[in-house]
Write an enzyme that holds these catalytic residues in place. Structure first.
Site, PDB file in Angstrom:
ATOM      1  CE  LYS A 116       1.518  -6.411  -4.601  1.00  0.00           C
ATOM      2  NZ  LYS A 116       0.636  -7.148  -5.528  1.00  0.00           N
ATOM      3  CD  GLU A 200       9.692  -4.090   0.206  1.00  0.00           C
ATOM      4  OE1 GLU A 200      10.091  -4.306  -0.952  1.00  0.00           O
ATOM      5  OE2 GLU A 200       8.678  -3.415   0.453  1.00  0.00           O
ATOM      6  NE  ARG A 291      -8.043  -0.471  -8.099  1.00  0.00           N
ATOM      7  CZ  ARG A 291      -7.060  -0.918  -7.324  1.00  0.00           C
ATOM      8  NH1 ARG A 291      -6.338  -1.958  -7.703  1.00  0.00           N
ATOM      9  NH2 ARG A 291      -6.772  -0.323  -6.185  1.00  0.00           N
TER      10      ARG A 291
HETATM   11  C1  MV4 Z   1       5.491  -1.357   3.205  1.00  0.00           C
HETATM   12  C2  MV4 Z   1       5.424  -0.467   4.298  1.00  0.00           C
HETATM   13  C3  MV4 Z   1       6.619  -0.087   4.860  1.00  0.00           C
HETATM   14  N1  MV4 Z   1       7.798  -0.556   4.389  1.00  0.00           N
HETATM   15  N2  MV4 Z   1       6.685  -1.791   2.754  1.00  0.00           N
HETATM   16  C4  MV4 Z   1       0.794  -2.085   2.887  1.00  0.00           C
HETATM   17  C5  MV4 Z   1      -0.032  -2.653   1.791  1.00  0.00           C
HETATM   18  C6  MV4 Z   1       0.911  -3.228   0.830  1.00  0.00           C
HETATM   19  N3  MV4 Z   1       0.439  -2.997  -0.475  1.00  0.00           N
HETATM   20  C7  MV4 Z   1       2.222  -2.570   1.099  1.00  0.00           C
HETATM   21  N4  MV4 Z   1       2.109  -1.944   2.385  1.00  0.00           N
HETATM   22  C8  MV4 Z   1       3.170  -1.408   3.032  1.00  0.00           C
HETATM   23  N5  MV4 Z   1       4.388  -1.793   2.588  1.00  0.00           N
HETATM   24  C9  MV4 Z   1       7.798  -1.398   3.355  1.00  0.00           C
HETATM   25  N6  MV4 Z   1       8.965  -1.856   2.906  1.00  0.00           N
HETATM   26  C10 MV4 Z   1       4.184  -0.039   4.739  1.00  0.00           C
HETATM   27  C11 MV4 Z   1       3.044  -0.514   4.115  1.00  0.00           C
HETATM   28  C12 MV4 Z   1       1.799  -0.016   4.635  1.00  0.00           C
HETATM   29  C13 MV4 Z   1       0.973   0.812   3.889  1.00  0.00           C
HETATM   30  C14 MV4 Z   1       1.291   1.198   2.586  1.00  0.00           C
HETATM   31  C15 MV4 Z   1       0.446   2.015   1.864  1.00  0.00           C
HETATM   32  C16 MV4 Z   1      -0.728   2.473   2.441  1.00  0.00           C
HETATM   33  C17 MV4 Z   1      -1.070   2.101   3.703  1.00  0.00           C
HETATM   34  C18 MV4 Z   1      -0.233   1.275   4.440  1.00  0.00           C
HETATM   35  C19 MV4 Z   1      -0.578   0.917   5.734  1.00  0.00           C
HETATM   36  C20 MV4 Z   1       0.232   0.108   6.473  1.00  0.00           C
HETATM   37  C21 MV4 Z   1       1.413  -0.376   5.915  1.00  0.00           C
END
Ligand code: MV4
Length: 496
Positions: A116, A200, A291
């Site tokens: 990441k 972040e 993918r």
């Molecule tokens: C975040 C976020 C809010 N703010 N980053 C969840 C999985 C991971 N791949 C990244 N995720 C998130 N990152 C910041 N700075 C909220 C999530 C997140 C989320 C993102 C996409 C789809 C579903 C989610 C469910 C909970 C939290």
């Protein structure tokens, strides 16, 4: 084009890939574990090879075994699908060694997007908006405290090697920061063998909007519009739709431009997805998925582009069949993932034998499934039975068709997420298009009440179907089906 392709996957996605192969006159090779001897995809394929032991690490994740089969069968290429070995750069290396084409991007691209911190740095350089935070891994606690303060709380601590929601912690005040860093490092170290974490700004209740990308080896990169994937639970998507209810021509052009920039900057090839978080009119790069994704059909439905056929063509060295101006969004598509899970028992997996099955059809309905009547869903793999996709000339028509298709869909013998989807399709918040990633958690109680109501309403009709499918058996009392869902729910509560 290839003569023969090995599909290193199982279930509905294996069938989806074999369908593309058949249309292109390419022979398909299935691999199957002992648990998949009678699976639909195994017998749909032109050839099949046994993997033996059903445990994933000994079967669908066993690169050595899969390479041996690829060589023995004379397959020229391997399609990894999603999950299992998709996004595993070791498979790419082995393929290269043996002169076999891996249908997907290069191993280098997969690796850089898997980390990441690396991917965020690359995207920032490419000019794609990223979320503010630390540039590198956190090494010094005092520095981390300072950075978090300058970003402003809440912040989120993430594992650089993280994925699928593992290795993430939100922090609302300074007091919690050190502990969050330490615990995320420990989780990251255990799960990924890499304890690097970064910080972040935490974006509360964003939308998850992603862009489909196609890129060939001749320098052509296009976006194939957007998908909204905010309806999820524990990082498992449940419902996706295309386009996003908030998408406008202008926003699609802007975000699509960012997605293309992202892909071009890293010389991406094949099909891929650029994920964004969207909140308050702003969007930020989140991750890139290297993918074909579960939810690719909704994009196919609104654009008339066969993404898997494009993957096969790209991998065989052909140019993209479409340029950006050929990509037009027509109407709206919704996808419901039908899992063998009990939505009233915290979505507990419910594998077993399908004793009655009637699939929906009619105008605007597509069903990508890997099951059939009397099929036993194995316990070893994920619980998705099928994906129900509907198309409408607008969002309301797509939803009306989904409601109608769900009402036609009969699956007896295992508990499924169908009642959950029926509840969402009549949920006012969903209907208004006001979606965010915390939707299911926030409206949980109302959704559960609706599920119970729907099941009571439908029990009589489903019991009539049951007596048709299983005429020898006595029809259960009207409330039996609901009772069965509720009992498991109660048992789950007691266990906790
Ligand atoms: C975040 C976020 C809010 N703010 N980053 C969840 C999985 C991971 N791949 C990244 N995720 C998130 N990152 C910041 N700075 C909220 C999530 C997140 C989320 C993102 C996409 C789809 C579903 C989610 C469910 C909970 C939290």
């Amino acid at each position: 084009m290839f003569d023969k392709v090995l599909i290193a996957n199982r279930g509905e996605i294996a069938i989806r890939i074999m369908r593309a192969c058949r249309e292109l006159d390419v022979k398909s090779v299935a691999i199957y574990s002992d648990a998949d001897k009678t699976s639909l995809y195994t017998n749909y394929a032109d050839e099949r090879y046994a993997l033996g032991n059903p445990s994933p690490s000994k079967s669908y994740l066993n690169i050595d075994k899969i390479m041996d089969i690829a060589i023995e069968s004379g397959a020229e290429a391997i399609h990894p699908g999603y999950g299992f070995l998709a996004e595993n750069s070791e498979l790419g290396k082995q393929c290269e060694k043996n002169g076999i084409t891996l249908i997907g991007p290069s191993g280098k691209v997969i690796e850089s997007m898997g980390d990441k911190i690396t991917s965020k740095k690359l995207m920032k350089k490419a000019g794609v908006p990223v979320i503010g935070g630390t540039e590198n891994g956190v090494t010094d606690i005092d520095e981390a405290v300072k950075i978090a303060e300058s970003i402003g709380y809440p912040v989120i601590v993430k594992a650089s090697a993280g994925g699928g929601g593992i290795g993430m912690r939100t922090v609302y005040e300074e007091d919690e920061l050190v502990r969050a860093i330490e615990s995320t490092q420990s989780v990251a170290s255990t799960n990924f063998g890499d304890s690097t974490v970064f910080i972040e700004k935490y974006i509360e209740k964003p939308r998850h909007i992603e862009f489909q990308i196609l890129a060939d080896d001749h320098g052509n990169t296009i976006h194939v519009a957007d998908r909204e994937c905010s309806i999820q639970r524990r990082h498992q998507k449940l419902i996706e739709e295309a386009p996003s209810p908030i998408m406008t021509e202008e926003l699609r052009e802007k975000m699509g431009e960012s997605a293309i920039k992202a892909a071009e900057y890293i010389n991406y090839t094949s099909a891929g997805t650029v994920e964004f978080l969207y909140s308050g009119g702003e969007y930020y790069f989140l991750e890139m998925n290297t993918r074909i994704q579960v939810e690719h059909p909704i994009t196919e439905i609104i654009t008339n582009i066969d993404l898997v056929k494009e993957q096969l063509k790209i991998a065989s060295g052909k140019e993209l069949s479409y340029s950006q101006k050929d990509v037009k969004v027509n109407g709206h598509a919704v996808e419901c993932r039908i899992n063998a899970e009990n939505p009233l028992a915290d979505f507990a997996p419910n594998p077993g034998k399908i004793t009655g099955y009637r699939s929906p059809g009619g105008p605007g309905v597509r069903l990508d499934s890997g099951v059939y009547m009397n099929y036993s869903i194995p316990t070893f793999y994920d619980s998705m039975i099928s994906k129900l996709i509907t198309w409408g000339s607008n969002r309301n028509e797509a939803i009306a068709r989904m409601k109608r298709a769900l009402s036609e869909y009969i699956i007896l013998g295992v508990k499924t997420t169908i009642p959950f989807h029926k509840a969402i399709m009549r949920n006012d918040h969903f209907l208004s298009g006001d979606l965010h990633t915390h939707f299911v958690d926030d409206y949980r109680k109302g959704i559960d009440d609706d599920i119970r109501e729907i099941m009571e309403e439908e029990t009589e009709r489903i019991n009539r179907m049951r007596s048709t499918f299983m005429p020898g058996k006595k029809v259960a009392a009207i409330s039996a089906a609901v009772g069965s869902y509720l009992n498991t729910a109660k048992n789950q509560q007691i266990k906790k």
